[in-house]
Design a protein around this motif. Structure first.
Motif, PDB file in Angstrom:
ATOM      1  N   PHE A   1      -6.568  -3.960   1.815  1.00  0.00           N
ATOM      2  CA  PHE A   1      -4.840  -4.772   1.886  1.00  0.00           C
ATOM      3  C   PHE A   1      -5.099  -6.467   1.151  1.00  0.00           C
ATOM      4  CE2 PHE A   1      -4.014  -2.123   5.029  1.00  0.00           C
ATOM      5  CZ  PHE A   1      -2.928  -0.527   4.011  1.00  0.00           C
TER       6      PHE A   1
ATOM      7  N   LEU B   1       2.014  -0.674  10.698  1.00  0.00           N
ATOM      8  CA  LEU B   1       2.586  -0.245   9.135  1.00  0.00           C
ATOM      9  C   LEU B   1       0.700   0.084   8.028  1.00  0.00           C
ATOM     10  CD1 LEU B   1       5.821  -2.060   8.412  1.00  0.00           C
ATOM     11  CD2 LEU B   1       5.252   0.258   7.959  1.00  0.00           C
ATOM     12  N   PRO B   2      -0.142  -1.129   8.034  1.00  0.00           N
ATOM     13  CA  PRO B   2      -1.182  -1.679   7.360  1.00  0.00           C
ATOM     14  C   PRO B   2      -2.112  -0.007   7.593  1.00  0.00           C
ATOM     15  CG  PRO B   2      -0.685  -3.252   8.686  1.00  0.00           C
ATOM     16  CD  PRO B   2       0.917  -2.994   8.494  1.00  0.00           C
TER      17      PRO B   2
ATOM     18  N   VAL C   1      -0.269   2.882   6.286  1.00  0.00           N
ATOM     19  CA  VAL C   1      -0.972   3.142   4.582  1.00  0.00           C
ATOM     20  C   VAL C   1      -2.245   3.171   4.316  1.00  0.00           C
ATOM     21  CG1 VAL C   1      -1.463   1.532   2.309  1.00  0.00           C
ATOM     22  CG2 VAL C   1       1.150   1.837   4.098  1.00  0.00           C
TER      23      VAL C   1
END
Lengths: 101, 404, 135
Positions: B75, B357-358, B361
């Motif tokens: 990210f 959340l990350p 992903v």
């Protein structure tokens, strides 16, 4: 002239008519011997900004889609992006003149 | 055979990682105030942490990346700085609470006020990490942690109404005092899902050089290990419900919490309670401090490894030296350790979405997970945790602030 | 000819030196624009200033002001020429000796003056084999 990629990511790109073309998402290179040459700039609709919750969610969704290849990206040939002002990158053509991916 | 041994060790470790100041404090308060009514929240938290720990281990085994490494790489720094900062702040409070737990146990036994123990305990934590290897830290906290089984023994001796216990697994509305009930439910989930555990676990898997062959071990450790830790936490809740609740003692006054075991096991129970709390909190403080060092080192690409001599990873060693001291200063300030614990657990829930959340992903990324990406079930559980964490923190915490 | 995507494959990756030691992360990448020729990747940047700048220019200024306050010069970000990049896989391998010429001066300072002075700092920690007897 040197451009910092890490600062370029997420910058809004306008086309020659001032229309929004997307934000800088990635850079495609080709390694030739000891050199890496930039071939294409990749633009995507989502931002890299993380100033609000919706920014963060959008960013994560873009990341998720980009990897499954469903994100809408625009590919700009290296010579079609004017970076003389790295804060305001501009296309040297219209959006519809970009080659289809 | 080797796998069985690995799983056994891993399970022991998970007890150390699972049972900490937060789990003990929230479980006993829940039992003392609401009987078996909040067992569902413990069960839900356990289900979530099983999935999350399994993901962290799978990521490390397949990609050879720890959670922190993978998050920054995937990210980018500009995003990663948010979960990183949030986690460091929460870890400071978590370690302060764990130190507070050890200090309280020492206060029970010696009578010397807890705050005077803060810095000696921090020194002991540091000494443990400084001189031990990874497997030493892992195994010794685990084996000592077995003392907490005393809570399960106490449950058996109390002959509780097992039907009533079963009913506690179904969420129900509180009889009174709804804001506190929900706040406690949030804190329990926060106590069970400790994010530092994910960084610690994935770093351990990389230190132990896990590969795809260890995926079954990973699954076994997370399911059985976390399940076992949760069993002890549930036992704490049941014992509190059976002893403190009828006696009308709220466990919000920490001086009275040892009563829950001494009412069942007499003077021995008192000492076993002190030992359980002290050891569980100490183990958690060691793991959390080490986890902060892992997280920082991996965020900036420093050399790290608990098996290296400290001189060879000086910055890594610096972090686990400084952080417990900072946390001890928080404990020393004299804030009620129980309040501090509940506060840091609620804070954990608030930051869960930005950490998880990350991670979800990431767990769907072929570059890292190859053919071992998340299935629909893992994804669904991940999303549910995030949604529940958002709802709980948006609803319950303001309620408590208004009410309390 | 190998294709690369810089943000995905290089930026924020772990750096490993020629002795397989961790040497930091790829905190920034410099692209050189050339007249009439496609741009080329010039160097990798490392260091706290680069990281601060990525968050906000103001943060970078504060960091530099703080340095001035404690009387330290603002160092140039540590740069690795792209030609030193050997391999890009799980991590980015660069042909430097991070002990000698990398941005590891904080590490060395700590090892010399602080951590290294505590007893037991250079003692090898024994690693237990999993096959050993366990209770």
């Amino acid at each position: 002239m040197i451009v910092n990629l890490e600062l370029l990511l997420g910058r809004k790109v306008l086309d020659v008519n001032g229309e929004k073309a997307g934000r800088v998402f990635d850079v495609r290179c080709e390694q030739q011997g000891k050199e890496a040459i930039v071939r294409e700039w990749v633009l995507a609709a989502g931002s890299h900004r993380t100033r609000s919750v919706s920014d963060v969610v959008q960013f994560l969704l873009l990341q998720l889609r980009a990897r499954t290849e469903t994100a809408k990206v625009r590919v700009v040939p290296w010579d079609k992006l004017d970076l003389r002002d790295p804060r305001n990158p501009r296309l040297t053509c219209r959006i519809d003149e970009l080659p289809a991916e | 055979m080797k796998n069985v041994l690995k799983i056994a060790l891993g399970i022991l470790t998970s007890i150390g990682g699972f049972l900490d100041a937060g789990a003990i404090a929230t479980s006993s308060e829940a039992g003392a105030r609401y009987g078996f009514r909040l067992l569902w929240s413990l069960a839900f938290g356990t289900l979530c942490v099983v999935f999350l720990v399994e993901m962290a281990g799978r990521l490390a085994a397949v990609s050879n990346h720890t959670v922190a490494d993978a998050m920054r790489e995937r990210f980018g720094w500009r995003f990663f700085v948010f979960p990183l900062t949030a986690e460091l702040i929460v870890d400071l409070f978590v370690i302060a609470s764990e130190i507070g737990g050890v200090c309280l146990a020492l206060q029970f036994v010696t009578g010397i006020a807890f705050r005077w123990w803060a810095f000696p305990v921090a020194l002991l934590i540091w000494l443990f990490i400084w001189s031990g290897s990874f497997s030493f830290v892992e195994d010794s906290t685990a084996i000592l942690g077995l003392v907490t089984i005393v809570f399960v023994v106490a449950v058996v001796k109390l002959h509780p109404d097992y039907h009533a216990i079963g009913a506690g697994f179904i969420p129900s509305m509180p009889p009174k005092d709804a804001p506190s009930y929900w706040f406690l439910a949030v804190s329990i989930i926060g106590a069970v899902i400790s994010p530092y555990l994910l960084y610690f676990y994935s770093s351990g898997a990389v230190e132990d050089k896990w590969t795809e062959k260890d995926l079954n071990v990973n699954r076994g450790v997370s399911v059985i290990g976390m399940g076992f830790g949760s069993l002890v936490a549930m036992a704490v809740l049941v014992v509190a419900a059976q002893t403190l609740l009828p006696a009308g003692i709220g466990s919000d006054r920490y001086e009275q919490t040892p009563l829950m075991l001494s009412m069942v096991l007499g003077k021995t129970g008192f000492y076993l309670f002190a030992a359980s709390v002290g050891i569980a909190c100490f183990g958690a403080a060691v793991e959390a401090s080490l986890s902060v060092a892992y997280l920082t080192a991996q965020s900036f690409g420093w050399t790290w490894g608990e098996d290296l001599p400290p001189k060879d990873d000086a910055r890594f060693a610096m972090v686990y030296t400084v952080f417990p001291i900072l946390a001890a200063a928080v404990t020393f300030s004299g804030i009620d350790p129980l309040k501090l614990t509940l506060f840091s657990m609620a804070l954990t829930v608030v930051i869960l979405p930005i950490l998880l959340l990350p991670m979800i992903v990431l767990m769907n990324d072929e570059k890292f997970l190859k053919s071992h990406r998340n299935g629909w079930l893992s994804n669904a559980v991940g999303v549910v945790v995030v949604v529940v964490a958002i709802v709980l923190s948006v609803v319950a915490i303001p309620l408590e602030l208004i009410g309390g | 000819m190998k294709r690369l995507q810089l943000a995905r494959d290089v930026l924020d990756q772990q750096l490993i030196d020629r002795y397989e030691c961790n040497a930091g992360k790829v905190d920034g990448i410099g692209l050189e624009l050339r007249d009439g020729e496609p741009p080329r990747v010039a160097f990798l940047d490392m260091g706290s200033d680069v990281l601060a700048r990525r968050l906000s220019p103001r943060l970078e200024r504060w960091l530099q002001a703080l340095r001035k306050l404690i009387g330290r010069k603002t160092p140039e970000p540590y740069r690795v020429e792209w030609s030193k990049v050997v391999k890009i896989a799980n991590a980015v391998t660069i042909d430097i000796d991070s002990d000698r010429d990398a941005p590891n001066h904080v590490e060395h300072w700590l090892a010399e003056h602080l951590i290294g002075r505590i007893p037991g700092a250079s003692r090898e920690k024994k690693k237990k084999e999993p096959e050993q007897h366990n209770q």
